[in-house]
Write a protein that holds these residues in place. Structure first.
Motif, PDB file in Angstrom:
ATOM      1  N   GLN A 292     -38.080  16.091 -75.160  1.00  0.00           N
ATOM      2  CA  GLN A 292     -39.170  15.379 -74.488  1.00  0.00           C
ATOM      3  C   GLN A 292     -40.486  15.559 -75.234  1.00  0.00           C
ATOM      4  OE1 GLN A 292     -39.285  16.730 -70.441  1.00  0.00           O
ATOM      5  NE2 GLN A 292     -37.287  15.877 -69.920  1.00  0.00           N
ATOM      6  N   LEU A 293     -40.696  16.762 -75.776  1.00  0.00           N
ATOM      7  CA  LEU A 293     -41.928  17.017 -76.514  1.00  0.00           C
ATOM      8  C   LEU A 293     -41.987  16.181 -77.790  1.00  0.00           C
ATOM      9  CD1 LEU A 293     -44.515  18.679 -76.616  1.00  0.00           C
ATOM     10  CD2 LEU A 293     -43.264  20.475 -77.808  1.00  0.00           C
ATOM     11  N   VAL A 294     -40.838  16.052 -78.464  1.00  0.00           N
ATOM     12  CA  VAL A 294     -40.790  15.213 -79.673  1.00  0.00           C
ATOM     13  C   VAL A 294     -41.118  13.762 -79.322  1.00  0.00           C
ATOM     14  CG1 VAL A 294     -39.252  14.268 -81.432  1.00  0.00           C
ATOM     15  CG2 VAL A 294     -39.201  16.710 -80.923  1.00  0.00           C
ATOM     16  N   LEU A 295     -40.518  13.274 -78.225  1.00  0.00           N
ATOM     17  CA  LEU A 295     -40.788  11.894 -77.804  1.00  0.00           C
ATOM     18  C   LEU A 295     -42.245  11.710 -77.414  1.00  0.00           C
ATOM     19  CD1 LEU A 295     -37.600  11.104 -75.666  1.00  0.00           C
ATOM     20  CD2 LEU A 295     -38.165  10.231 -77.936  1.00  0.00           C
ATOM     21  N   ALA A 296     -42.803  12.709 -76.715  1.00  0.00           N
ATOM     22  CA  ALA A 296     -44.202  12.602 -76.282  1.00  0.00           C
ATOM     23  C   ALA A 296     -45.138  12.584 -77.486  1.00  0.00           C
ATOM     24  CB  ALA A 296     -44.549  13.768 -75.356  1.00  0.00           C
ATOM     25  N   LYS A 297     -44.859  13.440 -78.475  1.00  0.00           N
ATOM     26  CA  LYS A 297     -45.697  13.452 -79.672  1.00  0.00           C
ATOM     27  C   LYS A 297     -45.527  12.167 -80.473  1.00  0.00           C
ATOM     28  CE  LYS A 297     -46.058  18.464 -80.303  1.00  0.00           C
ATOM     29  NZ  LYS A 297     -45.787  19.621 -81.198  1.00  0.00           N
ATOM     30  N   ALA A 298     -44.294  11.642 -80.498  1.00  0.00           N
ATOM     31  CA  ALA A 298     -44.067  10.369 -81.193  1.00  0.00           C
ATOM     32  C   ALA A 298     -44.817   9.233 -80.496  1.00  0.00           C
ATOM     33  CB  ALA A 298     -42.575  10.064 -81.253  1.00  0.00           C
ATOM     34  N   SER A 299     -44.820   9.275 -79.158  1.00  0.00           N
ATOM     35  CA  SER A 299     -45.548   8.246 -78.400  1.00  0.00           C
ATOM     36  C   SER A 299     -47.045   8.335 -78.669  1.00  0.00           C
ATOM     37  CB  SER A 299     -45.272   8.407 -76.903  1.00  0.00           C
ATOM     38  OG  SER A 299     -43.896   8.232 -76.628  1.00  0.00           O
ATOM     39  N   LEU A 300     -47.555   9.580 -78.714  1.00  0.00           N
ATOM     40  CA  LEU A 300     -48.981   9.751 -78.990  1.00  0.00           C
ATOM     41  C   LEU A 300     -49.318   9.300 -80.411  1.00  0.00           C
ATOM     42  CD1 LEU A 300     -51.724  10.747 -78.019  1.00  0.00           C
ATOM     43  CD2 LEU A 300     -51.135  13.021 -78.858  1.00  0.00           C
ATOM     44  N   LYS A 301     -48.392   9.605 -81.340  1.00  0.00           N
ATOM     45  CA  LYS A 301     -48.621   9.183 -82.718  1.00  0.00           C
ATOM     46  C   LYS A 301     -48.556   7.666 -82.838  1.00  0.00           C
ATOM     47  CE  LYS A 301     -47.059  10.096 -87.445  1.00  0.00           C
ATOM     48  NZ  LYS A 301     -46.050  10.794 -88.293  1.00  0.00           N
ATOM     49  N   ALA A 302     -47.645   7.052 -82.066  1.00  0.00           N
ATOM     50  CA  ALA A 302     -47.519   5.592 -82.108  1.00  0.00           C
ATOM     51  C   ALA A 302     -48.724   4.913 -81.478  1.00  0.00           C
ATOM     52  CB  ALA A 302     -46.238   5.152 -81.387  1.00  0.00           C
ATOM     53  N   LEU A 303     -49.429   5.647 -80.596  1.00  0.00           N
ATOM     54  CA  LEU A 303     -50.609   5.080 -79.944  1.00  0.00           C
ATOM     55  C   LEU A 303     -51.740   5.028 -80.968  1.00  0.00           C
ATOM     56  CD1 LEU A 303     -51.842   5.927 -76.387  1.00  0.00           C
ATOM     57  CD2 LEU A 303     -53.452   5.526 -78.225  1.00  0.00           C
ATOM     58  N   GLN A 304     -52.065   3.833 -81.390  1.00  0.00           N
ATOM     59  CA  GLN A 304     -53.116   3.640 -82.385  1.00  0.00           C
ATOM     60  C   GLN A 304     -54.302   2.943 -81.734  1.00  0.00           C
ATOM     61  OE1 GLN A 304     -51.463   1.442 -85.649  1.00  0.00           O
ATOM     62  NE2 GLN A 304     -49.764   2.862 -85.944  1.00  0.00           N
ATOM     63  N   GLU A 305     -55.445   3.553 -81.882  1.00  0.00           N
ATOM     64  CA  GLU A 305     -56.641   2.940 -81.336  1.00  0.00           C
ATOM     65  C   GLU A 305     -57.086   1.787 -82.235  1.00  0.00           C
ATOM     66  OE1 GLU A 305     -59.670   5.766 -80.648  1.00  0.00           O
ATOM     67  OE2 GLU A 305     -58.513   6.943 -79.201  1.00  0.00           O
ATOM     68  N   THR A 306     -57.791   0.834 -81.624  1.00  0.00           N
ATOM     69  CA  THR A 306     -58.363  -0.259 -82.405  1.00  0.00           C
ATOM     70  C   THR A 306     -59.405   0.309 -83.367  1.00  0.00           C
ATOM     71  OG1 THR A 306     -58.028  -1.804 -80.566  1.00  0.00           O
ATOM     72  CG2 THR A 306     -59.606  -2.440 -82.263  1.00  0.00           C
ATOM     73  N   HIS A 307     -59.294  -0.048 -84.629  1.00  0.00           N
ATOM     74  CA  HIS A 307     -60.214   0.498 -85.626  1.00  0.00           C
ATOM     75  C   HIS A 307     -60.453  -0.532 -86.726  1.00  0.00           C
ATOM     76  CE1 HIS A 307     -56.140   1.336 -87.031  1.00  0.00           C
ATOM     77  NE2 HIS A 307     -56.615   1.343 -88.266  1.00  0.00           N
ATOM     78  N   ILE A 308     -61.590  -0.396 -87.374  1.00  0.00           N
ATOM     79  CA  ILE A 308     -61.956  -1.303 -88.459  1.00  0.00           C
ATOM     80  C   ILE A 308     -61.222  -0.875 -89.724  1.00  0.00           C
ATOM     81  CG2 ILE A 308     -63.845  -2.129 -89.921  1.00  0.00           C
ATOM     82  CD1 ILE A 308     -65.707  -1.821 -87.539  1.00  0.00           C
ATOM     83  N   VAL A 309     -60.452  -1.782 -90.294  1.00  0.00           N
ATOM     84  CA  VAL A 309     -59.699  -1.471 -91.503  1.00  0.00           C
ATOM     85  C   VAL A 309     -60.406  -1.986 -92.755  1.00  0.00           C
ATOM     86  CG1 VAL A 309     -57.472  -1.412 -90.323  1.00  0.00           C
ATOM     87  CG2 VAL A 309     -58.314  -3.585 -91.217  1.00  0.00           C
ATOM     88  N   ARG A 310     -61.345  -2.929 -92.566  1.00  0.00           N
ATOM     89  CA  ARG A 310     -62.095  -3.432 -93.716  1.00  0.00           C
ATOM     90  C   ARG A 310     -63.497  -3.806 -93.256  1.00  0.00           C
ATOM     91  NH1 ARG A 310     -60.973  -8.877 -97.457  1.00  0.00           N
ATOM     92  NH2 ARG A 310     -63.019  -8.858 -98.448  1.00  0.00           N
ATOM     93  N   PRO A 311     -64.495  -2.990 -93.598  1.00  0.00           N
ATOM     94  CA  PRO A 311     -65.872  -3.387 -93.279  1.00  0.00           C
ATOM     95  C   PRO A 311     -66.237  -4.657 -94.032  1.00  0.00           C
ATOM     96  CG  PRO A 311     -65.738  -1.050 -93.865  1.00  0.00           C
ATOM     97  CD  PRO A 311     -64.423  -1.669 -94.214  1.00  0.00           C
ATOM     98  N   SER A 312     -67.232  -5.337 -93.541  1.00  0.00           N
ATOM     99  CA  SER A 312     -67.630  -6.610 -94.145  1.00  0.00           C
ATOM    100  C   SER A 312     -68.019  -6.423 -95.609  1.00  0.00           C
ATOM    101  CB  SER A 312     -68.802  -7.206 -93.371  1.00  0.00           C
ATOM    102  OG  SER A 312     -69.185  -8.440 -93.936  1.00  0.00           O
ATOM    103  N   SER A 313     -67.445  -7.255 -96.465  1.00  0.00           N
ATOM    104  CA  SER A 313     -67.727  -7.195 -97.895  1.00  0.00           C
ATOM    105  C   SER A 313     -67.509  -8.583 -98.488  1.00  0.00           C
ATOM    106  CB  SER A 313     -66.832  -6.171 -98.594  1.00  0.00           C
ATOM    107  OG  SER A 313     -65.471  -6.491 -98.388  1.00  0.00           O
TER     108      SER A 313
END
Length: 356
Positions: free
Chosen positions: A293-314
């Motif tokens: 269960q701990l492995v699954l919980a950590k995998a779920s947390l790792k899979a949870l990706q927050e919205t983030h900027i991958v390329r600032p304006s250029s």
């Protein structure tokens, strides 16, 4: 049609040969006009402000994946595109224009799109480098508003996943402590069983010694009972009989302890050891389940990706729009057409003046 009308119509028509003759006659003018327009178009293409494509991108957050392995978005890319168009971009433009009077931007200049089957959303704008910083500021501000809004949406599942991990880790620690206690109890019981065997060996040795002593004293007692001649001999015989009785009583207690008490205590310790073994197996099973269960919980947390900027304006490396060569070709073509038109028009005007 009469002959006069036919001749008049032929006079109004210009044959291809005549056109060729006119172009050849006016070739210098045509060349000059063509060259002039070519130079003007080339100069414009060289001095005109060059536009560049400014682009900024963000990755929409993912809560996890469904049974088919497809991502579960915090906010779908299509919804993010709609929110950028309808809310975040207008807000970013309005905030920027509060301190700007000469620069005007509107949402039509900003293209928001999301590549197919991708969590990426992008804002693209074509602008000259003169306004590049301003465009970049608007694009980054709009994406930051999206990131901030999505962060609130992902806060609850993230906190829940982290709390679940902390609970599972605490459970793992508790199970580890229980397992250690069970092992300590097993070791204690094992030592008690070993001591019990040692005690049994000692009691057996002591009983054997007492039995030998009784066997040794029996002939003496029997001999004494036949040779009683005085009070002293009688007293000695009584003492010997009493000593044999005590030895027999002690031997009885030892045999009773070996045959009843020790086996009973041994069975009790063995039962206790079996119980501890079962408890150890149960704890091991719980530890394995908790670890999974701990492995699954950590995998779920790792899979949870927050919205983030991958390329600032250029800006793009190369400018967009037609190159200088295109302007030169268009200028030359326009100059050639206008030169030929000028040649034909001037020839027509000259013919009319001569006729009149």
């Amino acid at each position: 049609m009469s002959n006069d009308e036919y001749k008049s119509a032929n006079e109004d028509e210009i044959s291809l040969y005549e056109i060729y003759s006119i172009i050849r006659k006016k070739r210098i003018s045509i060349i000059v006009i063509t060259f002039l327009f070519t130079v003007l178009a080339g100069a414009y293409g060289f001095i005109r402000p060059k536009d560049y494509t400014y682009q900024a991108c963000a990755s929409v957050g993912i809560l996890g994946r469904d049974q088919n392995g497809q991502p579960i978005y915090i906010d779908s890319p299509q919804s993010a595109v709609a929110q950028l168009n309808n809310a975040y971009l207008p807000s970013a433009i309005d905030n920027f224009l509060k301190g700007q009077k000469k620069v005007l931007f509107d949402t039509k200049q900003f293209e928001v799109f999301s590549p197919k089957n991708s969590p990426i959303v992008c804002i693209k704008t074509e602008a000259s480098k003169r306004y590049g910083d301003k465009v970049s500021q608007i694009q980054d501000t709009a994406l930051q508003l999206l990131v901030k809004d999505n962060a609130r949406l992902s806060a609850i599942p993230k906190a829940s996943a982290e709390a679940n991990i902390r609970q599972l880790e605490a459970t793992a620690q508790t199970l580890s402590t229980k397992f250690s206690n069970v092992l300590d109890q097993e070791n204690t019981v094992t030592r008690e069983l070993a001591l019990l065997k040692t005690k049994d060996a000692l009691l057996q040795s002591q009983a054997s010694r007492i039995a030998q002593e009784i066997h040794r004293m029996h002939p003496l007692v029997e001999k004494g009972s036949h040779e009683v001649h005085s009070n002293a001999s009688a007293l000695t015989m009584m003492i010997q009989n009493n000593q044999v009785a005590q030895e027999q009583q002690q031997l009885f207690h030892l045999e009773t302890e070996r045959s009843i008490a020790l086996p009973k205590e041994n069975v009790s310790l063995l039962n206790q050891l079996k119980y501890l073994k079962r408890e150890e197996n149960n704890i091991n099973a719980k530890v394995a389940a908790n670890a999974a269960q701990l492995v699954l919980a950590k995998a779920s947390l790792k899979a949870l990706q927050e919205t983030h900027i991958v390329r600032p304006s250029s800006p793009s490396i190369e400018p967009v729009g037609p190159s200088n060569g295109v302007f030169v070709v268009l200028g030359a073509f326009t100059g050639l057409i206008l030169g030929i038109f000028y040649a034909l028009l001037s020839n027509a005007l000259s013919s009319k003046n001569i006729t009149s």
